[in-house]
Each structure stands twice: as C-alpha cells, then as structure tokens.
Write a protein that holds these residues in place. Structure first.
Motif, PDB file in Angstrom:
ATOM      1  N   ARG A  45      -0.545  46.930 -12.453  1.00 24.32           N
ATOM      2  CA  ARG A  45      -0.765  48.229 -13.015  1.00 24.32           C
ATOM      3  C   ARG A  45      -2.191  48.563 -13.176  1.00 24.32           C
ATOM      4  NH1 ARG A  45       4.050  47.158 -15.437  1.00 24.32           N
ATOM      5  NH2 ARG A  45       3.432  46.081 -17.248  1.00 24.32           N
ATOM      6  N   LYS A  46      -2.943  47.476 -13.778  1.00 26.40           N
ATOM      7  CA  LYS A  46      -4.391  47.672 -13.739  1.00 26.40           C
ATOM      8  C   LYS A  46      -5.023  47.691 -12.483  1.00 26.40           C
ATOM      9  CE  LYS A  46      -4.618  44.972 -18.263  1.00 26.40           C
ATOM     10  NZ  LYS A  46      -5.397  43.851 -19.074  1.00 26.40           N
ATOM     11  N   ASP A  47      -4.623  47.157 -11.575  1.00 25.96           N
ATOM     12  CA  ASP A  47      -5.341  47.117 -10.241  1.00 25.96           C
ATOM     13  C   ASP A  47      -5.047  48.422  -9.609  1.00 25.96           C
ATOM     14  OD1 ASP A  47      -5.877  44.391 -10.667  1.00 25.96           O
ATOM     15  OD2 ASP A  47      -4.593  43.715  -9.045  1.00 25.96           O
ATOM     16  N   ALA A  48      -3.975  48.905  -9.940  1.00 26.74           N
ATOM     17  CA  ALA A  48      -3.480  50.497  -9.215  1.00 26.74           C
ATOM     18  C   ALA A  48      -4.339  51.582 -10.203  1.00 26.74           C
ATOM     19  CB  ALA A  48      -1.989  50.771  -9.500  1.00 26.74           C
ATOM     20  N   ALA A  49      -4.682  51.363 -11.393  1.00 25.53           N
ATOM     21  CA  ALA A  49      -5.432  52.091 -12.213  1.00 25.53           C
ATOM     22  C   ALA A  49      -6.848  52.159 -11.496  1.00 25.53           C
ATOM     23  CB  ALA A  49      -5.394  51.994 -13.709  1.00 25.53           C
ATOM     24  N   ALA A  50      -7.514  50.952 -11.371  1.00 24.38           N
ATOM     25  CA  ALA A  50      -8.811  50.775 -11.060  1.00 24.38           C
ATOM     26  C   ALA A  50      -8.985  51.452  -9.393  1.00 24.38           C
ATOM     27  CB  ALA A  50      -9.053  49.286 -11.006  1.00 24.38           C
ATOM     28  N   ALA A  51      -7.871  51.271  -8.560  1.00 27.37           N
ATOM     29  CA  ALA A  51      -8.008  51.850  -7.305  1.00 27.37           C
ATOM     30  C   ALA A  51      -8.037  53.320  -7.282  1.00 27.37           C
ATOM     31  CB  ALA A  51      -6.986  50.974  -6.321  1.00 27.37           C
ATOM     32  N   THR A  52      -7.162  53.901  -8.115  1.00 29.18           N
ATOM     33  CA  THR A  52      -7.225  55.260  -8.169  1.00 29.18           C
ATOM     34  C   THR A  52      -8.148  55.789  -8.749  1.00 29.18           C
ATOM     35  OG1 THR A  52      -4.682  55.179  -8.883  1.00 29.18           O
ATOM     36  CG2 THR A  52      -5.913  56.766  -9.564  1.00 29.18           C
ATOM     37  N   ALA A  69      -3.982  51.528  -4.238  1.00 28.60           N
ATOM     38  CA  ALA A  69      -3.253  52.038  -5.461  1.00 28.60           C
ATOM     39  C   ALA A  69      -1.927  52.325  -5.242  1.00 28.60           C
ATOM     40  CB  ALA A  69      -3.999  53.380  -5.754  1.00 28.60           C
ATOM     41  N   LYS A  70      -1.655  52.714  -4.121  1.00 25.59           N
ATOM     42  CA  LYS A  70      -0.155  52.934  -3.868  1.00 25.59           C
ATOM     43  C   LYS A  70       0.621  51.798  -3.814  1.00 25.59           C
ATOM     44  CE  LYS A  70      -0.014  55.447  -0.296  1.00 25.59           C
ATOM     45  NZ  LYS A  70       0.388  56.704   0.657  1.00 25.59           N
ATOM     46  N   ALA A  71       0.087  50.730  -3.214  1.00 29.42           N
ATOM     47  CA  ALA A  71       0.671  49.515  -2.883  1.00 29.42           C
ATOM     48  C   ALA A  71       0.613  48.637  -4.142  1.00 29.42           C
ATOM     49  CB  ALA A  71      -0.042  48.548  -1.942  1.00 29.42           C
ATOM     50  N   ARG A  72      -0.292  48.612  -4.991  1.00 26.99           N
ATOM     51  CA  ARG A  72      -0.381  47.904  -6.202  1.00 26.99           C
ATOM     52  C   ARG A  72       0.827  48.475  -7.175  1.00 26.99           C
ATOM     53  NH1 ARG A  72      -0.446  43.149  -6.837  1.00 26.99           N
ATOM     54  NH2 ARG A  72      -1.744  42.825  -8.556  1.00 26.99           N
ATOM     55  N   THR A  73       0.734  49.960  -7.048  1.00 23.11           N
ATOM     56  CA  THR A  73       1.914  50.583  -7.995  1.00 23.11           C
ATOM     57  C   THR A  73       3.347  50.249  -7.579  1.00 23.11           C
ATOM     58  OG1 THR A  73       0.538  52.369  -8.497  1.00 23.11           O
ATOM     59  CG2 THR A  73       2.853  52.768  -8.675  1.00 23.11           C
ATOM     60  N   ALA A  74       3.560  49.915  -6.352  1.00 18.21           N
ATOM     61  CA  ALA A  74       4.774  49.605  -5.854  1.00 18.21           C
ATOM     62  C   ALA A  74       5.164  48.356  -6.144  1.00 18.21           C
ATOM     63  CB  ALA A  74       4.951  49.615  -4.313  1.00 18.21           C
TER      64      ALA A  74
END
Length: 152
Positions: A45-52, A69-74
């Motif tokens: 979740r943190k990685d997805a937020a940082a990528a976003t 972001a999409k992949a890390r959210t998945a």
C-alpha cells in the motif's frame, strides 16, 4: 468392637477432585503471532501511494509510475485478502486496515526501484516458511516486482 463412622460421599468426592482441578483448567490460548503477509500488504500500500505521488509529480514517469501503483495496489489487495482469509478480521467491513501512519517516502525513480527490489526480496524470503498456496502468491508477487523493476 470397632466402630466405623460413615463418611459422606460429597466429602470423598471433594477430596478426590481437588488435585484434578489444576489439571482440568486449560491455560489461556496465546494470540497467534502477526501474519507475515500483513506487513507485505502494508508495504505494498505504501509503495502504491508513493508511485501514485510520483506519477502525479513527474509527467515523464507518469505512465510507468501509474503501472507500478496499479500493480502494487493489486498486490496489497491480494495479500490482504489472504491475511483476512487465514485470520478473519474481528471488525465488520471489507476496507483494508489503516496505514501505520508513517508517511510515504518521497518517490523518485531510484527509490521506486529500490522499494520494488526490497518487496521482491521480502516476498521471496518468506516462500520457504509458508504453505504452498501462500508460496505461490508470494512467488507471483516477487516475480511481479522483478518485472516492474525491469520496466522502470
């Protein structure tokens, strides 16, 4: 002549039952240790937020960071689903648990690649310690992180 005095049955039972009481009481059940996949879900979740955040702040990296972001959210959703399947949450609702409150690291291309490498290693390191199903899930996430790093 010998006089035998009668002993009430309740007294005999009470005397015999006293040593059994500690043997019959179970120790309180210890709570299970934290699920190792929960930490991976939180990191995803943190990685997805940082990528976003990177996608929004850097037009030249928007497409790549958006995919990360999409992949890390998945990944976060898949991991949290498995954590909840193994240990159903005590509260109702399907929302992911709140973040630990630690702010996301300011994203750069290199930091995103480093985070993906760390996630890949973390997932790979857990594979031998989990069930086959979970090992498959972790292997898939590790492979996904490796392929995302190649795209960056």
């Amino acid at each position: 002549m010998t006089v035998v005095k009668s002993v009430p049955r309740r007294a005999v039972f009470a005397v015999l039952a006293v040593p059994l009481v500690p043997a019959c009481t179970a120790e309180p059940k210890q709570p299970p240790p934290p699920d190792p996949l929960a930490a991976l879900a939180e990191q995803a979740r943190k990685d997805a937020a940082a990528a976003t955040a990177l996608a929004q702040s850097s037009p030249e990296l928007a497409a790549v960071a958006g995919e990360v972001a999409k992949a890390r959210t998945a990944h976060a959703v898949a991991l949290q689903t498995e954590v909840d399947r193994e240990r159903p949450p005590k509260t109702s609702g399907s929302a992911p648990p709140p973040s630990s409150g630690a702010p996301a690291v300011a994203a750069t291309k290199q930091k995103m690649a480093d985070a993906l490498k760390a996630a890949e290693k973390q997932a790979g390191d857990l594979v031998p310690a989990v069930s086959r199903y979970r090992a498959g899930l972790l292997g898939s996430i590790a492979a996904g992180c490796a392929s995302l790093r190649e795209v960056i």
